[in-house]
Structures are given as C-alpha cells and as structure tokens.
Write a protein that holds these residues in place. Structure first.
Motif, short mmCIF file in Angstrom:
data_model
loop_
_atom_site.label_atom_id
_atom_site.label_comp_id
_atom_site.label_asym_id
_atom_site.label_seq_id
_atom_site.Cartn_x
_atom_site.Cartn_y
_atom_site.Cartn_z
N ARG A 168 0.83 -1.20 0.00
CA ARG A 168 0.00 0.00 0.00
C ARG A 168 0.87 1.26 0.00
O ARG A 168 0.54 2.25 -0.66
CB ARG A 168 -0.93 0.01 1.22
CG ARG A 168 -1.94 -1.09 1.31
CD ARG A 168 -3.01 -1.00 0.25
NE ARG A 168 -2.65 -1.65 -1.00
CZ ARG A 168 -2.69 -2.96 -1.19
NH1 ARG A 168 -3.12 -3.75 -0.24
NH2 ARG A 168 -2.34 -3.46 -2.34
N GLU A 187 2.14 1.70 -3.41
CA GLU A 187 1.08 2.21 -4.27
C GLU A 187 0.84 3.70 -4.02
O GLU A 187 0.64 4.47 -4.96
CB GLU A 187 -0.21 1.42 -4.02
CG GLU A 187 -0.10 -0.04 -4.48
CD GLU A 187 -1.21 -0.89 -3.89
OE1 GLU A 187 -2.18 -0.31 -3.34
OE2 GLU A 187 -1.12 -2.13 -3.97
N GLU A 207 -4.54 -7.98 -8.52
CA GLU A 207 -3.75 -7.10 -9.37
C GLU A 207 -4.65 -6.35 -10.36
O GLU A 207 -4.39 -5.18 -10.67
CB GLU A 207 -2.69 -7.91 -10.12
CG GLU A 207 -1.60 -8.46 -9.19
CD GLU A 207 -0.63 -9.38 -9.91
OE1 GLU A 207 0.58 -9.30 -9.66
OE2 GLU A 207 -1.11 -10.20 -10.72
N LEU A 256 -6.14 -3.47 -8.50
CA LEU A 256 -5.15 -2.40 -8.33
C LEU A 256 -4.97 -1.62 -9.64
O LEU A 256 -4.90 -0.39 -9.62
CB LEU A 256 -3.81 -3.01 -7.88
CG LEU A 256 -2.62 -2.05 -7.80
CD1 LEU A 256 -2.92 -0.88 -6.86
CD2 LEU A 256 -1.37 -2.79 -7.36
#
Length: 674
Positions: free
Chosen positions: A357, A360, A479, A482
């Motif tokens: 996270r 990201e 994924e 995301l």
C-alpha cells in the motif's frame, strides 16, 4: 412387419395357384417376394429417408398385388393402412406424408389391373383414394405437433434451470462477500496474540520479510533439534505449494513448487492424512534426492498445516537429526505452536500488504507530480507506464488513447504487438484478464497473459492500459483491482494535463487571431537575444502595420475590422515559415521573430508578405470579397542593423515609422552605417 409381408406373399401365391395363373404372373410373384425380402433387410439395416421410400413403395406394391388377386373387394382396401402405419412408426411425419402419394398410386394400379380403367369408377375405390391420402397427411401433421410441444416443455425446463443457476450464482457471490468480511474481522484480532514473546523477540530486529522467515525457521529448527525446516505457502491459484523459505536439510527445496494435496480435500478433517501425503511427496522431490544422494525417510519428517478459519495459510515441516524421528512430545509442542505461527504469518502478510500500500501511495504521488514536470502527454504516459512496474511487475506494456475515432499507441514497453486490431474502435468498459486459453492468445504473444483496464472520461472510454507477462506468474484479480485504481488516477492526471495545456495555450495566444500574444513574444525575444549574445548567430525582427485600418473600422464597423485581422493572420502564417514566430503586437500591428535570419533574408520574407497581402482580396463577414489592403513593414537584423540584439525591436519600429512616413505600402530595412 416382415411376418406380415410373408403372409401376404403366401396369400398371393395361393390365389395364383387356385386360378392356375400364367408363368408371367408367377414371375411377378417372385419379383415381389425378392423385393419384400430386400425391403425387410433394408428396414433392419438402415434408417434413412431414401430407405424409407423404397420400403414403403415395396409394401404398397405387395398390397396392390393382393387387392388385384382378391378382385378389388371393398374390405381388402383396409390392407392399404398397414404400410401407412408402419411408415408412420418408422419414419414419423415423413413416412405419413410419403404414404399419401404412394397409396394413391397403389389404388390406381389396382383399379387398372382389375377393371382396365386408369381411374376407379366405383365409389369404394374413389372413397379410399381420397380418404387414405387425406388421412395420411393428417397423421403426418399431427405427428409434427408432438415434438413442438415436447420442445416447448424442454425450453421451459431449461429456463427454470437457468433461473436456478442465476440464484445459485447470487448466493455464491453473497457468500464470497461474507467470507471476505469475516477474514477482515479476524485480521483485526491478530493484535491480541499472546505467548509469542520468544519468537517475536528473535525477529524484533529483522526488517526484510524473507530474512524474517529464515530467522523464524532457524529458531524453530533449534527448538526442535531438527536438521532442517521449510515453510510452504499456497500459490495464488491454490493448486501448488511454494517453498517460501527452507534451511538445513531442506535448503535445496527453496522456491520449489509442490502439488497442493489439500486442493481436492472435501473438509479439513482430512488434513492429518493429507500431511502424511505431503511428507511422502517431499521424500521424492528431485532437488532433495540429488542433494542427499538418497530418498529421505518419511518417518524422520514432521509437519503441521497452518490454517485460519478454514483457510490454508501454508505448512511447516521439519527433518529430524535422529533416525528414530520425532517423538510424540515434539508433535505436541508443534501443535501448540501452530496458533502462534499462524498469527506471525498473518502479521507478516499484513506487513507485506502495508508495504504494498505504501508503494502504491508513493506511485500515486509520483504520478501526480508528473503533471508539472513533463511537457507532452506522450512523455507523461511513457513515464507512467514505467512507474507501474514498481507495484505491478510486468514485461510488456502499452497505453492506447482515442484520437478522434481511432486508437493510437502513445506509450509502450517490451515486445507487445499492436493490439489495436483486437480492441477495434470500441473499448470495453470493464477491466479484463486474458489468459493463455483466451481466443486471441496467439495474437498477443510473446505475452502469455494480459491485463487490460479502461481509461474512463465520464461515460466515454478514452483509452486503455495494457500489461503483459511472459515468464512472470499470471495476473490475478487483486492485481486487476489495483490496475483499475491506477487507471482511474491516470485518467485524472490526463485531464489535468490537457487542462494545463489549454491554460498555457490561452496564456500565450491572442484570443482574436490565434497568433502568439505580446507576452509570449517578449519571452521568446529575450531568449533569442541571450542566445544571439552567446552563440553570435543572426536574428531579424519584422514589424507589420496594416495601412488604413482606421478607415476600415469607420466605414465597415469594428466587427468587419476584427474579421480582417483574422484573415491577415492567416495570410502571415501561410506566407512565413514554421520556424518564424508570428505574434500580434497590438491593435493592427504584428511582429515576426526570425531566428538564424540575416537582413537580406528578412527583407526577402517581408517582400513576400507585402506581395501576398496586396494580392489578396479579403472577405467581409458575409463571405463576400470586398477589401483590398496593404501593409507597411519595418525590418531590422542582428548584426546587420545593430551590434546589440536587444535593440532590434526598437530599430524595427524606427524602420516602420520611416515606411509610414514614406507613403506606406512598402518595406523599409535599417542597415548599420558603421
């Protein structure tokens, strides 16, 4: 049916014997017998429409012969129904339909043989002719209705099945959401782990996750006096077990994949037996056999599944130093440690997720900052595509954007082929994963799996981000989720990049003519002056004034005057080169900045402009040609006019004043007299 044919032949033969028939009639009987035998053989061997026609024709021929032998008595016509019913039973509606014309032929043939008339004269034959053919057609039609009703019932049954499947799908979806919710609640309780102080203290100073797993196994290996230990975790699909960390005897097992025996387990009550199966597999793993030169003894191995709320987190296995293996005390100690190991694995998984996270978040921040550091959209998206590798490892990537009605590749990494023919002119609004079994898999080689996420702008899809993998593991749903989040962020920065581009254009261009404005000209002028001073290359300035523009405004109005300026700007852009900056200086004056141009070249360009303006008939706002104008131009160049490039604008203005005082409609260039 073959028995009825035999009886019919015997009856026909007896009738011929009684009437002392001729040899021709007996030969006909023989032909009918051969035909009946052949029809019976065809009927049993083949079930085709052509066969049904031959069999039915043979049966009606036999019945017609019997009717002739009986003299065409009324009751004998009932024999004609036997072939019809047999054809209906054998061939369904087709057999009934074929019976209609063949029965008519049989009755006509009987009438001819009995009375010598082609058409029957008596009412019995005529009634049988009409009734039997009509009855055959009616039976065929009724037979056709039976499959239609059965098909309707089947469709209704299929509809009910589909509705049940839909209900089951909704229930499964709801169950999945409930499972995710329960898992999250369990994760919140992990902070309440107790009695793991010893293991936690041993791992306190370890930062790297892989080193953490190794430290955990080393402590457990020492605690159980084992010769080796390994931690196995399921892969994304859950079909294989990956040796996440292995030490000692199991060191060659590092990163090796094993079949997951729990995959086919109906429930977790079978886990003890499945652990024995896993230990048997370990004894035959090739890297271990090659490293130790022999098979391991399963009696020297010990292991436990690590589960949490029915979810398999992995397995931990040990190899004993003693040949006798582990005793029951070791087994009990390992079972007691399982809850703590489960807690530690979950904690490490949470730390890994937190690290992801953070990565990201960092990626989102870097993407946001690109808007203010990169000039073009293509460069921006190429940088974004490269940044995606930090959180979504891939080997091939593309970003496609809609340019009008077509798709254009604006960023690419790796060897992914052009996917625009597959995407077409329309892009899916849903993110997708294309695996190796996808219909278009050969078209996106060398990638074995693709992940596509659309770039939405309101309800319209403006493009897509496409990532591909060849040697890396296939993409999974996490994924994909995301990438959808990142695609939304990419769409956001694209909007801002376009907005900044529009603002920059508005800040540097004239709102009326679309040429550069005075402010932008001044910035470029200062840059070119500094460049001239540093590199000593030539530069020229051209100032243009519209002759008699005030009279145009007074006579035709300011709207016509503005439209005249717009047309003059188009003439200037068409006449001058792209390397020469044309700007509106103010009012009816324009300025042209010409880098790397001496006085001679600038004068030639000015003459082209003056000639183009004189030879242009300008339109009014109604589109009617009505205006002829001219321009006065002042030209100055460095170093021909002045040794100081900063004075060029002033010198060009002086030259323009000379042109105005000299009668306008001319080009005046100042040249350094020194």
């Amino acid at each position: 049916m073959w028995l009825l044919r035999g009886v019919g032949l015997l009856s026909l033969g007896e009738s011929l014997r009684i009437h002392s028939s001729s040899p021709v009639e007996w030969a006909t009987l023989g032909g009918l017998a051969a035909t009946a035998a052949f029809a019976s053989w065809l009927e049993r061997r083949y079930a085709k429409p052509s066969t049904a026609v031959l069999v039915l024709a043979a049966d009606y021929a036999l019945v017609a012969a019997l009717l002739w032998a009986m003299g065409g008595v009324a009751w004998a016509y009932w024999l004609l129904t036997i072939p019809m019913l047999n054809a209906l039973w054998r061939g369904g509606a087709l057999g009934a339909y074929l019976s209609a014309p063949l029965s008519v032929v049989a009755i006509l043939a009987t009438s001819f043989l009995v009375s010598g008339n082609g058409l029957p004269r008596d009412g019995v034959a005529l009634s049988w002719l009409v009734g039997l053919s009509g009855f055959s057609l009616l039976l065929g039609w009724l037979w056709q209705q039976r499959p239609a009703s059965a098909q309707t019932a089947l469709l209704q049954q299929a509809t009910r099945a589909l509705e049940q499947i839909e209900v089951t799908h909704c229930e499964l979806h709801a169950s999945y959401r409930e499972l995710v919710s329960r898992y999250r609640r369990l994760e919140e309780h992990l902070v309440a782990l107790q009695d793991a102080t010893e293991l936690l203290s041993a791992l306190h100073q370890v930062r790297d996750p892989e080193a953490t797993y190794t430290a955990l196994l080393e402590r457990l290996q020492a605690r159980f006096d084992a010769s080796g230990a390994a931690l196995l975790v399921p892969d994304e699909a859950g079909t294989m077990l990956l040796a996440l960390s292995a030490i000692g005897t199991f060191a060659p097992l590092q990163s090796h994949l094993l079949p997951n025996p729990t995959r086919a387990a109906a429930n977790h009550t079978q886990l003890p037996q499945l652990m024995h199966s896993l230990l048997e597999q370990l004894c035959h793993v090739e890297p271990l056999v090659e490293a130790h030169g022999t098979l391991l003894n399963p009696e020297q191995l010990m292991g436990q599944w690590l589960t949490q709320n029915g979810r398999l987190l992995g397995a931990i296995v040990f190899a004993a130093q003693a040949e006798t293996g582990f005793d029951s005390g070791h087994q009990a100690r390992l079972r007691a440690l399982v809850p703590y190991l489960v807690g530690l694995l979950s904690l490490l998984e949470q730390l890994r997720l937190i690290a992801n996270r953070l990565a990201e978040t960092q990626l989102l921040y870097e993407i946001e900052s690109l808007v203010f550091s990169i000039d073009t959209v293509q460069s921006l998206l190429q940088r974004v595509l490269n940044l995606l590798k930090t959180v979504l490892p891939y080997e091939h990537g593309q970003i496609v954007l809609r340019q009008g009605e077509m798709l254009e590749i604006v960023a690419q990494v790796g060897g992914l082929p052009d996917l625009r023919p597959l995407l077409g002119n329309t892009l899916s609004k849903q993110a997708q994963i294309w695996g190796a079994t996808h219909t278009w898999a050969p078209n996106f080689a060398p990638a074995r799996t693709l992940m596509l996420a659309p770039l939405h702008s309101g309800m319209r899809v403006e493009g897509a981000v496409i990532l591909g993998r060849t040697d890396l593991p296939a993409f999974n749903e996490l994924e994909l989720e995301l990438l959808q989040t990142l695609a939304f962020q990419i769409t956001s920065i694209l909007k801002r990049a376009h907005l900044l581009s529009d603002l920059e254009r508005l800040a540097t261009t004239d709102g009326l003519t679309g040429l550069y404005n005075y402010r932008h000209f001044q910035e470029r002028y200062r840059e070119e002056v500094n460049r001239c001073r540093r590199y000593q290359h030539p530069m020229a300035i051209m100032l243009i004034d519209l002759d008699g523009f005030k009279q145009v405004n007074d006579q035709y109005g300011h709207l016509e005057g503005d439209y005249l300026l717009v047309q003059l700007a188009e003439v200037l852009q068409y006449t001058l080169r792209n390397t020469e900056l044309v700007a509106r200086y103010g009012g009816d004056e324009f300025v042209v900045l010409m880098p790397f141009t001496n006085l001679q070249g600038a004068v030639a360009a000015a003459e082209r402009v003056a000639h183009a303006v004189r030879n242009t008939t300008f339109l009014n706002t109604l589109g009617q040609p009505c205006l002829k104008i001219s321009v006065s131009i002042g030209v100055a160049a460095y170093p021909n006019t002045t040794e100081n490039p900063a004075e060029l604008l002033e010198k060009a203005d002086d030259a323009l004043e000379i042109a105005k005082r000299g009668g306008r409609n001319q080009v005046v260039a100042l040249e350094n007299s020194v």
